[in-house]
Scaffold this motif. Sequence first.
Motif, PDB file in Angstrom:
ATOM      1  N   ALA A 124       6.094   8.642  10.487  1.00 35.57           N
ATOM      2  CA  ALA A 124       7.301   8.284   9.744  1.00 35.57           C
ATOM      3  C   ALA A 124       7.515   6.779   9.783  1.00 35.57           C
ATOM      4  N   GLY A 125       7.863   6.200   8.628  1.00 34.66           N
ATOM      5  CA  GLY A 125       8.090   4.777   8.531  1.00 34.66           C
ATOM      6  C   GLY A 125       6.873   3.984   8.097  1.00 34.66           C
ATOM      7  N   GLN A 126       5.706   4.637   8.039  1.00 35.90           N
ATOM      8  CA  GLN A 126       4.479   3.932   7.673  1.00 35.90           C
ATOM      9  C   GLN A 126       4.420   3.711   6.165  1.00 35.90           C
ATOM     10  N   ALA A 127       3.949   2.540   5.752  1.00 37.46           N
ATOM     11  CA  ALA A 127       3.806   2.219   4.333  1.00 37.46           C
ATOM     12  C   ALA A 127       2.411   2.603   3.855  1.00 37.46           C
ATOM     13  N   LEU A 128       2.320   3.044   2.619  1.00 36.84           N
ATOM     14  CA  LEU A 128       1.036   3.429   2.042  1.00 36.84           C
ATOM     15  C   LEU A 128       1.146   3.408   0.529  1.00 36.84           C
ATOM     16  N   ASN A 129       0.026   3.562  -0.134  1.00 38.62           N
ATOM     17  CA  ASN A 129      -0.010   3.627  -1.590  1.00 38.62           C
ATOM     18  C   ASN A 129      -0.347   5.050  -2.027  1.00 38.62           C
ATOM     19  N   VAL A 130       0.417   5.543  -2.994  1.00 39.45           N
ATOM     20  CA  VAL A 130       0.228   6.891  -3.528  1.00 39.45           C
ATOM     21  C   VAL A 130       0.251   6.810  -5.053  1.00 39.45           C
ATOM     22  N   GLU A 131      -0.646   7.560  -5.685  1.00 45.36           N
ATOM     23  CA  GLU A 131      -0.712   7.557  -7.148  1.00 45.36           C
ATOM     24  C   GLU A 131       0.505   8.276  -7.734  1.00 45.36           C
ATOM     25  N   LEU A 132       1.146   7.628  -8.689  1.00 42.27           N
ATOM     26  CA  LEU A 132       2.267   8.213  -9.413  1.00 42.27           C
ATOM     27  C   LEU A 132       2.148   7.786 -10.867  1.00 42.27           C
ATOM     28  N   ASN A 133       2.085   8.764 -11.763  1.00 42.87           N
ATOM     29  CA  ASN A 133       1.927   8.494 -13.200  1.00 42.87           C
ATOM     30  C   ASN A 133       0.687   7.652 -13.482  1.00 42.87           C
ATOM     31  N   GLY A 134      -0.383   7.949 -12.743  1.00 42.60           N
ATOM     32  CA  GLY A 134      -1.658   7.287 -12.989  1.00 42.60           C
ATOM     33  C   GLY A 134      -1.823   5.934 -12.343  1.00 42.60           C
ATOM     34  N   VAL A 135      -0.827   5.469 -11.586  1.00 43.35           N
ATOM     35  CA  VAL A 135      -0.888   4.145 -10.965  1.00 43.35           C
ATOM     36  C   VAL A 135      -0.577   4.259  -9.476  1.00 43.35           C
ATOM     37  N   GLN A 136      -1.361   3.560  -8.638  1.00 35.87           N
ATOM     38  CA  GLN A 136      -1.077   3.518  -7.207  1.00 35.87           C
ATOM     39  C   GLN A 136       0.191   2.694  -6.987  1.00 35.87           C
ATOM     40  N   GLN A 137       1.174   3.318  -6.303  1.00 39.04           N
ATOM     41  CA  GLN A 137       2.447   2.654  -6.080  1.00 39.04           C
ATOM     42  C   GLN A 137       2.804   2.677  -4.590  1.00 39.04           C
ATOM     43  N   ARG A 138       3.562   1.665  -4.172  1.00 39.23           N
ATOM     44  CA  ARG A 138       3.940   1.525  -2.777  1.00 39.23           C
ATOM     45  C   ARG A 138       5.029   2.518  -2.415  1.00 39.23           C
ATOM     46  N   CYS A 139       4.887   3.147  -1.269  1.00 40.26           N
ATOM     47  CA  CYS A 139       5.910   4.073  -0.798  1.00 40.26           C
ATOM     48  C   CYS A 139       5.914   4.099   0.723  1.00 40.26           C
ATOM     49  N   GLU A 140       6.845   4.839   1.274  1.00 41.10           N
ATOM     50  CA  GLU A 140       7.001   4.921   2.719  1.00 41.10           C
ATOM     51  C   GLU A 140       7.102   6.372   3.149  1.00 41.10           C
ATOM     52  N   VAL A 141       6.485   6.701   4.276  1.00 40.96           N
ATOM     53  CA  VAL A 141       6.540   8.062   4.802  1.00 40.96           C
ATOM     54  C   VAL A 141       7.927   8.309   5.387  1.00 40.96           C
ATOM     55  N   GLN A 142       8.579   9.349   4.911  1.00 46.65           N
ATOM     56  CA  GLN A 142       9.897   9.717   5.415  1.00 46.65           C
ATOM     57  C   GLN A 142       9.811  10.778   6.513  1.00 46.65           C
ATOM     58  N   VAL A 143       9.018  11.825   6.228  1.00 46.00           N
ATOM     59  CA  VAL A 143       8.912  12.963   7.146  1.00 46.00           C
ATOM     60  C   VAL A 143       7.469  13.430   7.192  1.00 46.00           C
ATOM     61  N   VAL A 144       7.016  13.827   8.375  1.00 44.72           N
ATOM     62  CA  VAL A 144       5.711  14.469   8.534  1.00 44.72           C
ATOM     63  C   VAL A 144       5.958  15.924   8.897  1.00 44.72           C
TER      64      VAL A 144
END
Length: 337
Positions: free
Chosen positions: A273-293
């Motif tokens: 939780a709290g870790q930053a990563l990139n996840v594909e959304l609508n065909g583009v890798q976008q920055r996000c943060e882990v809220q819950v595992v």
Amino acid sequence: MSDSQCESGLSLSETPSKRTQLENGSDSLSLIKKAVVVLTRLPEYKISALRPPTPQQFYSEDELLSSSDSDMQWEPEDDSSDSDFSVSTNKQKTAKLKESDTTRPPAPPTGSNNNNNEEEVKVDMVVLARKRPMRWQRGKIVEMVTKEDGRVKYKVSFEEKGKSLVSGHHIAFDTTPKLEQLYVGARVVVRCQDNKFRFQPGILAELPSRKNRLRFLVFMDDHTPVYVSLPFLHLVCRPLEDVLEDVSDSSHKHFMKQYLKDWPYPHLTQYRAGQALNVELNGVQQRCEVQVVDSSLIQVVFQDNQHKEWIHRGSIRLEHMARFLELKAAEERNNGS
């Protein structure tokens, strides 16, 4: 020994027996030793030790893996600087996994009319039927039509409105399945948690265990993962021999093919939780943060629009997983050449 769950021991007991013998003209009393087998009930801990290892797919209490995942996982470093992704490799562990092929789940029933789903489908039966690819609804079979090639179609009248003529792999039982009918790779339909009249098709990906808090993991056909309890599941009546043929999303079909191939050791990333990563959304890798595992899933929130959703830790939408698969594919090509 383990079948009887008993421990046998050999003891000697002395049993007096009269024997008349002519020794100096007088009778004498001699002892004859007889072998007696004594069966002793073993304590439960000994019985458990004698049992063969339980296959991993059944998630026994005696699980061999030290974490909720498998040796085929890794933990990406905090990628706030977008550092190069590294995969930890352990040759000893990899070799061990290859040797443990016997822990793979039994092959699912083959054929469209397998024994698990052999319940008779008939007119006036209430079923769940496909209205659109990602929208199934409850209805009643009003007619069964046999085509010239022998295929059987089912005319379903929906509770809300409308009728459809569908195949056997596009209807599901309205009843709750039995546990013994369920296996990883089973074709199922899941009741939407926010609307009890809507259902979506998917493929069963995890059976209940301590590690996933006794829930079933299902991948919907649009790649959405969801944990559900047994009452939310419905088995497709006459699934195709290859259930993936019914998945229209090509990228998800490829993912599920690899997932089922790797099971019970699917590739999973480790996040906190709290870790930053990139996840594909609508065909583009976008920055996000882990809220819950949560077991095999993580809930992420996207920085740009605060959109939240659950992602499988082995999803091809994860930038880390995409990089890993590229490295793996390149390595396989090099080994093949």
